[in-house]
Every structure is written in C-alpha cells, then in structure tokens.
Design a protein around this motif. Structure first.
Motif, PDB file in Angstrom:
ATOM      1  N   ILE A  23       0.856  -1.245  -0.082  1.00 17.37           N
ATOM      2  CA  ILE A  23       0.030  -0.104   0.151  1.00 17.37           C
ATOM      3  C   ILE A  23       0.752   1.254  -0.089  1.00 17.37           C
ATOM      4  CG2 ILE A  23      -1.810   1.210   1.173  1.00 17.37           C
ATOM      5  CD1 ILE A  23      -2.962  -1.364   0.659  1.00 17.37           C
ATOM      6  N   LEU A  24       0.592   1.964  -0.843  1.00 20.01           N
ATOM      7  CA  LEU A  24       1.378   3.368  -0.839  1.00 20.01           C
ATOM      8  C   LEU A  24       2.864   3.326  -0.468  1.00 20.01           C
ATOM      9  CD1 LEU A  24      -0.966   5.946   0.868  1.00 20.01           C
ATOM     10  CD2 LEU A  24      -0.747   5.357  -1.489  1.00 20.01           C
ATOM     11  N   GLU A  26       5.322   1.962  -3.009  1.00 15.56           N
ATOM     12  CA  GLU A  26       6.284   1.819  -4.320  1.00 15.56           C
ATOM     13  C   GLU A  26       7.315   2.914  -4.401  1.00 15.56           C
ATOM     14  OE1 GLU A  26       4.482  -0.410  -8.043  1.00 15.56           O
ATOM     15  OE2 GLU A  26       4.339   1.620  -8.450  1.00 15.56           O
ATOM     16  N   LYS A  45       6.763  -1.620  -0.878  1.00 18.89           N
ATOM     17  CA  LYS A  45       6.348  -2.672  -1.852  1.00 18.89           C
ATOM     18  C   LYS A  45       7.048  -3.967  -1.971  1.00 18.89           C
ATOM     19  CE  LYS A  45       2.756  -1.331  -4.209  1.00 18.89           C
ATOM     20  NZ  LYS A  45       1.971  -1.003  -5.149  1.00 18.89           N
ATOM     21  N   PRO A  57      -5.145  -3.662 -14.971  1.00 14.09           N
ATOM     22  CA  PRO A  57      -6.656  -3.254 -14.353  1.00 14.09           C
ATOM     23  C   PRO A  57      -7.454  -4.115 -15.154  1.00 14.09           C
ATOM     24  CG  PRO A  57      -5.170  -1.531 -14.558  1.00 14.09           C
ATOM     25  CD  PRO A  57      -4.498  -2.419 -15.459  1.00 14.09           C
ATOM     26  N   VAL A  60      -8.269  -4.319  -8.560  1.00 10.47           N
ATOM     27  CA  VAL A  60      -8.904  -4.132  -7.150  1.00 10.47           C
ATOM     28  C   VAL A  60     -10.541  -4.327  -7.360  1.00 10.47           C
ATOM     29  CG1 VAL A  60      -7.212  -2.724  -5.909  1.00 10.47           C
ATOM     30  CG2 VAL A  60      -9.047  -1.762  -7.180  1.00 10.47           C
TER      31      VAL A  60
ATOM     32  N   LYS B 200      -3.818   2.784 -11.517  1.00 10.61           N
ATOM     33  CA  LYS B 200      -4.281   1.440 -11.346  1.00 10.61           C
ATOM     34  C   LYS B 200      -5.702   1.161 -10.622  1.00 10.61           C
ATOM     35  CE  LYS B 200       0.233  -0.696 -12.680  1.00 10.61           C
ATOM     36  NZ  LYS B 200       1.146  -1.561 -11.992  1.00 10.61           N
ATOM     37  N   CYS B 201      -5.480   1.485  -9.381  1.00 14.91           N
ATOM     38  CA  CYS B 201      -6.691   1.142  -8.301  1.00 14.91           C
ATOM     39  C   CYS B 201      -7.701   2.290  -8.459  1.00 14.91           C
ATOM     40  CB  CYS B 201      -5.878   0.983  -6.928  1.00 14.91           C
ATOM     41  SG  CYS B 201      -5.422   2.592  -5.961  1.00 14.91           S
ATOM     42  N   ILE B 203      -8.265   4.338  -6.001  1.00 17.22           N
ATOM     43  CA  ILE B 203      -8.674   4.800  -4.820  1.00 17.22           C
ATOM     44  C   ILE B 203      -7.513   4.897  -3.608  1.00 17.22           C
ATOM     45  CG2 ILE B 203     -11.030   3.406  -4.856  1.00 17.22           C
ATOM     46  CD1 ILE B 203      -9.546   0.927  -4.074  1.00 17.22           C
ATOM     47  N   GLY B 204      -6.468   5.386  -4.171  1.00 15.30           N
ATOM     48  CA  GLY B 204      -5.568   5.893  -3.434  1.00 15.30           C
ATOM     49  C   GLY B 204      -4.628   4.686  -2.581  1.00 15.30           C
ATOM     50  N   ILE B 205      -4.518   3.608  -3.063  1.00 14.56           N
ATOM     51  CA  ILE B 205      -3.556   2.838  -2.318  1.00 14.56           C
ATOM     52  C   ILE B 205      -2.397   2.088  -3.139  1.00 14.56           C
ATOM     53  CG2 ILE B 205      -5.363   1.930  -0.537  1.00 14.56           C
ATOM     54  CD1 ILE B 205      -5.797  -0.583  -2.435  1.00 14.56           C
ATOM     55  N   CYS B 206      -2.408   2.045  -4.358  1.00 14.17           N
ATOM     56  CA  CYS B 206      -1.479   1.135  -5.144  1.00 14.17           C
ATOM     57  C   CYS B 206      -0.096   2.086  -5.385  1.00 14.17           C
ATOM     58  CB  CYS B 206      -2.108   0.644  -6.355  1.00 14.17           C
ATOM     59  SG  CYS B 206      -2.216   1.672  -7.817  1.00 14.17           S
ATOM     60  N   ASP B 207      -0.245   3.329  -5.441  1.00  9.29           N
ATOM     61  CA  ASP B 207       0.924   4.187  -5.356  1.00  9.29           C
ATOM     62  C   ASP B 207       1.432   4.444  -6.796  1.00  9.29           C
ATOM     63  OD1 ASP B 207       2.690   5.719  -4.272  1.00  9.29           O
ATOM     64  OD2 ASP B 207       4.052   4.092  -3.603  1.00  9.29           O
ATOM     65  N   SER B 208       0.554   3.865  -7.790  1.00  6.82           N
ATOM     66  CA  SER B 208       0.947   3.883  -9.268  1.00  6.82           C
ATOM     67  C   SER B 208       0.955   5.106  -9.777  1.00  6.82           C
ATOM     68  CB  SER B 208      -0.137   3.267 -10.219  1.00  6.82           C
ATOM     69  OG  SER B 208       0.309   1.991 -10.545  1.00  6.82           O
ATOM     70  N   SER B 210       1.360   8.323  -8.132  1.00  2.00           N
ATOM     71  CA  SER B 210       1.752   9.099  -7.278  1.00  2.00           C
ATOM     72  C   SER B 210       2.815  10.259  -8.039  1.00  2.00           C
ATOM     73  CB  SER B 210       2.443   8.542  -5.881  1.00  2.00           C
ATOM     74  OG  SER B 210       1.552   7.825  -5.605  1.00  2.00           O
ATOM     75  N   GLN B 215      -1.257  11.227  -4.101  1.00  2.00           N
ATOM     76  CA  GLN B 215      -1.928  10.198  -4.951  1.00  2.00           C
ATOM     77  C   GLN B 215      -2.968  10.839  -5.951  1.00  2.00           C
ATOM     78  OE1 GLN B 215      -1.423   9.253  -1.667  1.00  2.00           O
ATOM     79  NE2 GLN B 215       0.461   8.721  -2.899  1.00  2.00           N
TER      80      GLN B 215
END
Lengths: 300, 248
Positions: A23-24, A26, A45, A57, A60, B200-201, B203-208, B210, B215
């Motif tokens: 989570i957050l 990477e 990560k 995707p 999620v 990707k997500c 919703i603010g969690i995957c950090d892609s 950022s 985010q």
C-alpha cells in the motif's frame, strides 16, 4: 509517563503503526510522506530481482468491508530501488524492505541489496496469494521457509521479518519453520475472488486475488493468537485494522506492533496519526505506560 | 461497486474520439473521473465529460480497452465505478479553459457563457468540443494550422490577458501543462491543472499514479498552481507500470 514507543523485531519504533507492504509504498516520495504524516515505519512494496509491471487493471475490487486485490507484484526491480529508499529515508524513520523470490539464492541477493540500501530490516514476502511461483507458493513449504530464514539470518546484519499467509492448513507449522525470524508478520491477504453477475465474469484480470480489510480481522486475530500462544517470537499484527480498538485487539492477541493497509482507502494517509493518538488517550485513561504491558493479555 | 449503465446516446466527436452518454443517478462534479471496466480487456480511468441528467465519458482509442469501448453502440452497456477524485473548484465569473488533445474532455463540464477556451490539438480534425464555446470565446490552435492558429498552446495564451480571468483550468499532456504553468506562474490569477498519470486502483492505495507523495487519484487529479509549484516531479519524471521512475 505514557509512551507509544515500541521495540519489535529487532528495531525501535517511535510508534507502533507501520504502513503494510503493498500500500502506498512503491516510490520514495510517497513513503516519505506517509512517515511525515504519522506512521512509525513503512514497509516497501515487495521488490523482486527483475522489474515487473504486474497485472493489468482491474487490479482491485472494493466491497463494503473488504478489498480484493491482484496487483501482481509490480515493482521496478531491486537494481532500481536504491533511489526510492534514499528518497524515503528523508522521512527519518525506519524503512523495512519487503522482498519476494522463488528460492533461497534470490532472497539472499535481494536481502543483501536492501541491507546495502540502508533499510532497518527486511520483510520476506512468503505469502502473496496471487502470483505463481512466488509468495504463498514458497511460504507454504515449511522446509523451504526454514532454509530461507536460516540463510538470511546467517548472512544479514539487519533483522529479518517473515510475513506469512493465512492460506495454509496450519499457520503454526509455518510459523515454527520461520521462528528464527526477528519477527513474524501475520497475516497477508486471504485468497479470494469476485464475480460480476451482470457480465458473468471474474472482475480481477487475474481472477484470483487477496482479500484485506475489516472483514479479515477475525482471521488475523486468530493467527496471531494461535502462534503467540505456542511460540516465543515477536509478532506484528496486520489484517483489517482501521481504528485503535482493532489495534488493541491484535496487541492483546499477542502482537507487539501492527501494520495498516486497506484502512488508508477510507481514512487516507492520516489514519496512522489518528490511531496512535487514540491509543495514547486509551493508555492515559487506563494507566498503561507501555503497550508491551498488553501484549498477549487475552491469551488463555 | 460496479455500475452497469446503458448507453443512451453515442456521439462521434473526431475521427478518433467518441462520447458515450448514459443515465447515472450519481452526483458528479467537474474534473472527477470514473474507472471504466471493459470485461476481458482492462480498466481505464476516464473523466466525466457531462454531468447533467445524462452523464458522459469521452473516449479516445489508444489501447485495447479504449478501442473496444469506442466500438460500443447505443443500447450496449458500460461498466464503471466511481466517481473519484478531487473536483475542480466551483467556477465564478470569467474563466479560461485550456485543453490539449482529449484533455478538453475533463474541462467540458466547465464550459458556459463566461468561459473562454483555448482548444489545442495536433491536427485540425482532432479539435475537441471547440464548437461548445461561444464563437467569440474560442481560440483554436493546431500544429497543422489547417484550423485556427498554427503552433502550440502557448500561442493561444498570447491572445489573452490571463489576469482577466478569475481562474484558469488546464488539462492535457503533462509537457503542455508544464509549459502553461511556466507561462502563467507569477501572474495574479488562480489556476488549476488536471494531471494524468498511470492509474491502476483509483482509490489511493497502489501508488501507481503518485507524484511527490500525492496520489493523483484521490489527492487530485486537480491540483492548484501552488501545489504544483512544490512538486519536483511535475513535468520532469513519472512512474511506469512497474513503479520505475523515468524522465517525461
């Protein structure tokens, strides 16, 4: 005098709320921000030997009390990761390097690189439920787990944490195999999937994913309790913690510290600060000076 | 939560861009986006380009999912989740909208009698939603020069006094955003930019997606000019799907 500081898995934390791997975490700037906004430490990560894009995707699926994800272990590869650690270290709190590999040699190589990058500890991902050949496929073999932990403990100077999967018939067997670790991190996500009735399709591009969030808290509590009852090892609880009561439950089940992931969706990056502040109020009201006083108190 | 929505109307906007209109009982604000799922192909973030009774997404074909999406017909269904993201601030008084390429899609919900538009694209047939601005408030800029001014978006900016507007809203490729940012920085005018990053997500969690620890999917996609001023990554580096940082 109440203090939130804890010592767990061979490192000192100014507060027990750690950002969970995946989570957050990477890239370095995000980790730095999460630390600045209140987390006691961050776990990166999971980083592998080679660069991976992960799955395309949808990665999620969000339910009311859970999230299912199949990111597919995206990561820039260990060679590109030193720069991110360097950026994140400006957050001036511990960074734990999460690594995944299919065997002992690669785990050692990754662990050594992480140590060189300056992380405070490594966390072995022995539990990702949705990538073939990695994670829980490695982590469900006690012989292999014992070998990996023994090798890394023998070679690295920094502490070694092992993150285990609930998707095994006996969590205790795997925990025993990994007991030489400085800490066990319990639990990773629960293998799951989502089907969309309208389109008659699995939603995740990988079909299978891992479930996290409030709904898995009872599973996580059970694993922590079951392991702490039998083994003398530090445990870091993770799975469905979204408020201070959840954190207390994990601590009372036997965790010395805890990680937060999915709760970031609803509460944002501020969740770490909120939970630690609430814990402090609880400690003041209940005359608890150190959280260590509560570790495992529920075990019967 | 996936919403299954019937396409009520399809509109071909340019040779590569079409808009799909659907009824959706959700409040959406200008600048917000949805994650559109194309079963078997993928999921893509798309800005909402109409927020009235009929909502709308504007699709440019550039990958598998969007090529599939753009071929859908009236009566077909789209599948999406959202709306997500921090919207643009409420417009007041005279505003300036600067859209490059399909960037005008996320600005479209701000078009009104008091909006001036700088509509930029590579080729003239790609100018998007230009006709929705009042005739005298339309500044078209194209690289082929067949329509409007020949050149890049900054040439359009030369035609206006930016301080005449209460706010400037900008959306397009990041290099364009950066160029506009450099030009208007220092002027006495509010400005908001909508960023596009590999998402990707949602919703603010995957950090892609950022950028400097923010985010884009939840802290953005809209950012004020002051916020961008503190982002060293703005216009310089971005993250690939793997998370590897590369120069833009």
């Amino acid at each position: 005098m109440v203090s939130l500081a804890v010592r767990v898995g061979g490192i000192n934390l100014e507060n027990p709320a750690i950002l969970a791997s995946g989570i957050l975490d990477e890239n370095g700037y995000t980790m730095k921000r999460v630390l600045e906004e209140g987390a006691g430490a961050v776990v990166t990560k999971s980083i592998g030997v080679d660069e991976r894009n992960g799955y395309y995707p949808p990665v999620v699926v969000e339910g009311n009390s859970y999230l299912i994800n199949a990111m597919g272990l995206p990561n820039p590869g260990i060679e590109n990761y030193g720069e991110e650690i360097k950026i994140a270290s400006n957050g001036r709190k511990p960074i734990i390097g999460s690594i995944f590999a299919s065997g002992v040699d690669d785990f050692l190589r990754l662990g050594t690189s992480m140590e060189d990058f300056g992380v405070s500890a490594v966390e072995l991902n022995l539990s990702c439920p949705h990538v073939r050949g990695f994670g829980s496929e490695v982590g469900s073999d006690p012989v292999l787990v014992r070998d990996i932990v023994k090798t890394l403990k023998g070679s690295l100077k920094i502490p070694v944490w092992s993150k285990l999967s609930p998707n095994v018939s006996s969590i205790l067997d795997i925990a025993e195999a990994a007991v030489e670790s400085d800490a066990l991190v319990l639990i990773n996500t629960v293998r799951a999937m989502a089907i969309d009735a309208e389109t008659r399709m699995p939603v995740l591009s990988n079909a299978y994913g891992g479930m996290s969030g409030e709904a898995i808290k009872p599973v996580g509590l059970r694993c922590v309790y079951e392991v702490k009852k039998e083994l003398n090892v530090d445990i870091i609880g993770v799975g469905g913690i979204s408020n201070y009561t959840d954190a207390l439950e994990y601590i009372m089940a036997g965790a010395s510290s805890f990680q937060i992931g999915t709760a970031v969706i609803k509460s944002g990056r501020g969740v770490f600060k909120k939970i630690t502040e609430d814990l402090e109020v609880y400690m003041n009201n209940n005359s608890i000076e150190r959280l260590s006083q509560l570790v495992g108190v529920a075990i019967r | 939560m996936i919403n299954h929505l019937k396409i009520e109307r399809k509109e071909v906007n340019t040779p590569t861009v079409s808009s799909l209109y659907f009824r959706w009982d959700r409040k959406v604000k200008p600048g917000q986006f949805v994650m559109v799922w194309v079963p078997g192909f993928g999921e893509v973030p798309m800005s909402i380009s109409s927020i009235g009774d009929l909502k709308c997404i504007t699709v440019k074909a550039y990958g598998d999912s969007t090529r599939k999406l753009i071929r859908l017909k009236e009566g077909d269904f789209i599948h999406l989740r959202g709306p997500y993201g921090r919207p643009f601030s409420e417009p007041e008084g005279d505003i300036l909208l600067i859209g490059g390429g399909s960037g005008m899609a996320s600005l479209r919900t701000l078009i009104g009698p008091r909006a001036t538009g700088i509509i930029a694209s590579r080729t003239s047939d790609e100018l998007l939603f230009s006709e929705e601005f009042e005739k005298e408030k339309r500044i078209e800029v194209t690289e082929d020069g067949i329509r409007g001014l020949k050149g890049l978006v900054l040439m359009g900016l030369d035609q206006v006094n930016v301080e005449d507007y209460s706010c400037i809203y900008v959306c397009g490729p990041e290099k364009m955003l950066k160029a506009v940012y450099e030009r208007i920085r220092g002027h006495k005018v509010r400005a908001e930019f909508s960023l596009e990053r590999s998402m990707k997500c949602g919703i603010g969690i995957c950090d892609s997606c950022s950028i400097n620890g923010y985010q884009v999917c939840v802290d953005g996609p809209t950012f004020s000019i002051e916020e961008l001023g503190e982002m060293t990554e703005f216009g310089t580096t971005k993250l690939l799907s793997s998370g590897r940082r590369v120069q833009i």
